[in-house]
Design an enzyme around this catalytic site. Structure first.
Site, PDB file in Angstrom:
ATOM      1  N   HIS A   6      32.309  25.831  11.262  1.00 48.90           N
ATOM      2  CA  HIS A   6      31.195  24.694  11.245  1.00 48.90           C
ATOM      3  C   HIS A   6      29.901  25.408  10.807  1.00 48.90           C
ATOM      4  CE1 HIS A   6      34.072  21.685  13.375  1.00 48.90           C
ATOM      5  NE2 HIS A   6      34.414  22.741  14.063  1.00 48.90           N
ATOM      6  N   GLU A  53      26.464  31.119  -8.268  1.00 53.12           N
ATOM      7  CA  GLU A  53      26.432  29.491  -8.268  1.00 53.12           C
ATOM      8  C   GLU A  53      27.377  29.101  -9.618  1.00 53.12           C
ATOM      9  OE1 GLU A  53      22.069  28.573  -7.465  1.00 53.12           O
ATOM     10  OE2 GLU A  53      22.072  30.573  -8.386  1.00 53.12           O
TER      11      GLU A  53
END
Lengths: 479, 479, 479, 479
Positions: free
Chosen positions: D159, D293
């Site tokens: 998480h 990216e």
């Protein structure tokens, strides 16, 4: 000046590796923004001068220089250089080559981030205008063919089973109705794109006293964007345009499917022009509807473009991320594909031969007028559900006799319901196709007068011509 | 009457096989249309009576009966029966059970094809209204938190690298800007759905003298559809709504991603309320941002819904095909998902603690004010490109010294450019964060006054309250 | 003990908000893992005892307890409680209710992260087995119908234009060939899922001396996963299974499309069993191929499931993220959908009536034997390209005369090429369909002997029966 | 010969319209098949001669001619002509120009339909081999960096919250594990593509005595396809390859996401080589992870390619349809994209600097060893669930004191459980990171010996080198 033409400052100790450079460069596809990039730069330079940020003479040199650079690139006198990464850096570098220091002032008060957002919005707006024009051309083509075949009847289908007869014109105008909505969606997407991001800088605007509103106005934008982080970091306008384009493509795919079906030997409803068909390298007898198939097949392409675009945007933190570079190609591909498919579809629609006799033969078989008998019984007072059931029994008998309903022996008809009198003129009249269609005289219905009204309404909208009053048009609900 | 309650006439010799029946039935999901189905039937029955097609007393019995059936089903007194296939047949069968023959007249002049199209458009319109309300609630929540943190500064990022400081408020309002567009798209989708297909029959309207316009008005539709084949055969309104919902979900995914990042130990910018966090079954120290992750993760779901929907429509011939049944579930799922995510996101935004100190610490590291120096040099007359390059060298020196720009030894600063004077008050002032931000005073920029103006503008739009004049608001371009 | 049954430790000061709780809970869909969850827990408990980590008596109590809990939940004596979030916590909480402290030891040395990964892999493996069985059943059904219609000829189509005649059997066996590949892909996906993640803990295994290999073996896994971060953080096995399922569904959609076409009045090649057809609520004569349409329409659903799944996984950092919860529903939906469609398709294939006469009529029109004439000319020494061109001219003449090739006046035939002699026996024989088909006697070709060989080969593979030698089978390439 | 070079016989009265011609032509992208097309044609021609279908001299002329045509086209001496539609017709037309009549015999016994299917399968097989090589290179790069950092510890996350410490090597090897599965899937896709469709003709094979098996063997195929209709009409092998490629790209996107996170100022775990970073046109201090990216962003592209491909195939009737032309571009795009991303990722992995100190600092904060205390209590006999709860309380106290667990005042520790003795050596040892990690000594666990074993195992697999025995490797389950 650094070797990278500006984007790579002296902060860097070395250049990019070749594989990175090749993946990073976007000029292979963003050359398409050239026209918009130059327009944006001209508006920007003029504003900088008007605000006293750069000398007026420099702005003038920039404007003249940009127009020259644009012409050079468009006419191939100068080639785009992938080493310069993108269209923006190519234009700026060429400008500096031509005019020196004034060119170095062009990028004052802006960033590539707001620059490319501006270019893309200008592109999206222009693309929407183009698509709207192409959609309207197809709508007019459909109106023309519909008018020509207003009194030819074909089977209307549900589940690809013959259902009820309709004028061919009504069927064609169904596509007009879809395209009218596509037009509205494309138009709205173009309008929503028309806000100027210029002046948002890299992400946080600028300290210089720029005039965003003036730039927006000179570029024909309706206003300026409201938040600089959002302005450089979102491409939702592109997704919206591709959404609208994808729906339009789906509508074209449905028409294309029907053209493929209709030109099969089994249907035989149309003969596509050979101008839109191909042959087989092996089977000399084949005339294949390749173009209709391609229009159908390209649906996957546009749907995939939407998926690419929106998946790329998922879960990106603010503001600009390089991932956004990946939103350009799907946008261009979707626009090009739908534009080409609209053109080809218009060509196919205008040139196809419609075989009215084949359609008439198809209407004659398959109990297409069974529902007329239901309505007849309802008119005699039988509740609808019971009428539906009586006629179901009648059809069963007809199938067993291997005849159409109106050829059933009178006794068989009477056996189903005392309300049915095979000798009754009204009963016999149920089976006349033209009358059956024209009785369906409600707004949006297939009665020929209604369809003619629709054609007139759409023509008037598209050509601005006045139109005669027609009761079918008054579709607005009055509370 | 046939055993299938109407849809299967006596034309059929036998019933469906169990596997087919199970796949064919839609009542497992189309029970959601109950409210709209009954509303549509009531409007239809009243019109039938007004037009003299059925007796007024029958219409009255139908209306009363329908309301009772609806209540029975809603309150579980009667269960939906999958044998009756869909919500329409369930309602009609229950109605006939209750009121007999008048119930058998309800379906006069319509078909399930136009009936379900009507129900779905009523649903889409209502869903759009709901989503608009939820979007606006989140926009107000963002305004509230933004106002509260108008003078807290955080790093603005590009490429997830610290770029320039912005008020937290500006960052939050970027999401407001996205949501404002989402709202407009959802609203437009709802508006475009609001045309009544009722009266289009199975595909070819009806021979009965129905009044489509009256029905449309009584259901609150803006008008009637223009072509019966199109009206029963398309679901583009559903695709459009899901498109808009998917974009909204993508925007939520971006905010969710940032909440996940910001609540990591590395960022530490926010602490999510424990009300929106979960623990670990194994690791007792964990406080996990599960809800933000779910909002992010559900993006795939809504994107998949759009793909399901549009792929289903590809290449379907006219008019109605059973494939259209498959358009319901993705529509419901997308609407439910986005609605739930809007609610949860609003909750997270309203309850998260923002750690201004952590943000301030982040702003202090990473040369976020380097661009101020560029602008300073531009102000001194240096062409932008050269200024950019000078500061690049300055940053390189700072990196080598492992200090921030303003802590560079004066000699190093002077060595880069004679225009830089480390003792100059103006130069030193470049490095005050609040002043740097407030200098970025253009529409859409991060200056606090601009952001405050945006908050006021949005609040006024959403609450109808008057707002003070603010120069930042006049964003419309004047040609 | 904390109120959340373990996942929420005392680290937390408060509970979840209702909207968060509702979104966070997964028991609405992960109840499907019950069987696998209990199996995994039993294997885990036994191993813990065998390794001396928990007392043997506790393990025994756990095993007995788990079986009881499973039965309670399956038979509805106890309901799943959404407050307990997921199937794992429901089972554990019920177990503790039943057996107390031993139940509190079950979760020793594991986490929900490796637990759910284990459950899902067990599910995927079982689902693959089920799908393989259903695919094979359909393959056998196709073999059966193919064998029955080995000497019925229909037009083979390209571009939906009649191309060359083929046995119906050959057409049906094309689907068998697709399904054989689907089977292999589904099988491989199941096999690749069959590695045990249990023992990977939350992300970093455990300090306890567990025996992963023993657990894997007792659960029937082929081995254990190689990296704990990967084992809890990936769901690629689910994506792979859904990929294979989606391709299978696409193949079913092609068959479904053909069933829709073939049962139209225009083709008339098959009559689907009424058990797989529906009627119209309005038009009593309709018999619609609803189930074939649903199979076709559900393609969008499965494609959307894949998109949901893979989009959810995009760009997630390691290791477990809550987003993974969103991978369950698309997996279940895809498996259920394809399983149901396989069943329904098998039913439709087995029960449809094939109209051999209608097919024979179709073969007779459309110059389907034109290529025979090309081959004839090639046999006489004409280069293929010239032969192709000569027959193109012949077809043109036939079209002008509105006759089939073999009905062209002899002079017209001779006029195209001196090599064509309309009186030649060999030439006339070209136009006998059965002979033309049987001449296409290559592996994979339509000659009836080849098709019969294929049927035998597939039957033998699927039923294990020995098969006669058939030259058509030796398809392996010998270098 | 007809003007269209063969595909358009004299059956046609006129040519294509320009818009149709432009959409119909595929040579803009199918030039990529040149190498495979020529290989296929050479194999075909040799077989025709061997079977006595064409003269041996003609075959020889064809082979020599084809090699010359290929060279001409590859080296740009002759350009591809879009008027000739596709690569096949371009090659054949050039061949006929060169060698005359023998060239006109090349297409004997085949069709473009089986020809393009052959070319595409040869392409898919070769692409799979290339991708496997690139995947293995990245796996080796990961092994190299892992080995280098075997004893550097970083926080393992769930998480995106710090969970438990792991060796950096373990984290890197998680990607190796994913890529190993990707390799297997890509390999399987390539293997399944390796069946020869040549000899399937347009759809119904051929009457000529061709030898399909010999052709398959000479092209390196493993066998021949089983059904001619299927062989020319399906592209599932392309979908399978793109499925595998898309999963690989998703794995790369996860690594790319982590590189973006890790190179942020907040994490600071790695410094990417400037060779894989870009600067900002406005902000001179920026060093952006553009390539990471882009790798992340290109996921949308490959997912979109899959959607395009499979949507195109949906519901196509047999056999070949022109829609299949649309399956080429997404296939090429997916392969090219994943190949490029694998290369760039390998480069980034090999060149990034790993900041072990930054990672060590991160491990020290966030109670990452809380679970050690749980296991300690379990070792003392406390049921797991209670131990979990006790440590939850301990963490709460630590948070209140704003210290890490091991810095809690002894009284606070004892207050939670009598089993906890802060003075106990064993208790204190829980908080030594290296020991804590090494205790996690199970197959697939993070203990350094286990990770080293994994590295050795993978290296041995990839380089064929023998490897030392390592207990961690024996992961196969023994029943």
């Amino acid at each position: 000046m650094s070797t990278d033409g500006g984007a790579r400052s002296r902060r860097f100790g070395k250049g990019m590796s070749p594989d990175a450079r090749s993946m990073n460069a976007s000029v292979d596809f963003d050359w398409r923004l050239l026209e918009h990039d130059v327009a944006g730069s001209i508006a920007h330079a003029r504003m900088l001068a008007a605000q006293g940020i750069i000398p007026a003479a420099d702005a003038e040199a920039i404007v003249i220089g940009l127009l020259a650079v644009k012409e050079d690139l468009e006419e191939g006198r100068v080639a785009f250089d992938p080493e310069l990464e993108d269209v923006h850096m190519n234009v700026e570098a060429r400008l500096i080559e031509r005019i020196g220091d004034p060119g170095r002032r062009l990028h004052t008060g802006r960033s590539r981030n707001d620059q490319v957002a501006t270019d893309l919005r200008l592109y999206a707006r222009a693309a929407a205008v183009d698509l709207v024009g192409l959609i309207d051309r197809l709508r007019l083509a459909l109106c023309a063919r519909a008018e020509e075949h207003l009194d030819a009847f074909m089977p209307g289908y549900t589940h690809l089973q013959r259902a009820q007869p309709v004028p061919v014109a009504h069927h064609l105008m169904a596509y007009e109705a879809m395209l009218a909505r596509d037009r509205a969606r494309v138009h709205d997407a173009g309008a929503r794109a028309a806000e100027s991001p210029l002046g948002s800088g890299a992400l946080a605007a600028t300290t210089l006293p720029i005039d965003r509103v003036a730039v927006a106005a000179s570029l024909g934008f309706a206003g300026v964007t409201h938040n600089s982080l959002d302005a450089v970091g979102d491409r939702d306008f592109a997704v919206e345009l591709v959404s609208a384009a994808a729906l339009c493509q789906v509508h074209l795919s449905r028409l294309a499917e029907e053209l493929v079906l209709w030109s099969s030997q089994e249907f035989g409803f149309v003969r596509l022009s050979e101008s839109y068909c191909s042959g087989s390298s092996l089977m000399p007898h084949k005339v294949n509807p390749d173009l209709a198939e391609l229009v159908r097949g390209k649906t996957g392409r546009v749907v995939g473009d939407w998926v690419s675009l929106i998946t790329t945007l998922k879960a990106l933190p603010l503001s600009y991320n390089k991932d956004l570079q990946e939103t350009q190609e799907p946008l261009y591909d979707a626009v090009d594909t739908v534009a080409a498919c609209l053109g080809v579809t218009t060509g196919m629609v205008l040139t196809m031969e419609i075989d009215r006799e084949a359609m008439a033969r198809a209407v004659a078989r398959g109990h297409l007028l069974a529902t007329e008998v239901v309505d007849y019984l309802v008119g005699k007072g039988l509740p609808f559900r019971q009428a539906h059931d009586v006629v179901g029994g009648l059809v069963r008998r007809a199938e067993e006799h291997r005849v159409e309903l109106d050829a059933l022996p009178p006794d068989e008809i009477r056996a189903e319901s005392a309300l049915l009198d095979p000798d009754d003129e009204g009963f016999r009249a149920l089976f006349e196709v033209a009358r059956a269609v024209d009785r369906r005289d409600v707004p949006g219905g297939p009665a020929r007068a209604r369809v003619a009204g629709e054609i007139a309404r759409v023509r008037a909208e598209l050509t601005g011509a006045p139109r005669a009053e027609n009761p079918a048009d008054s579709d607005e609900a009055k509370p």
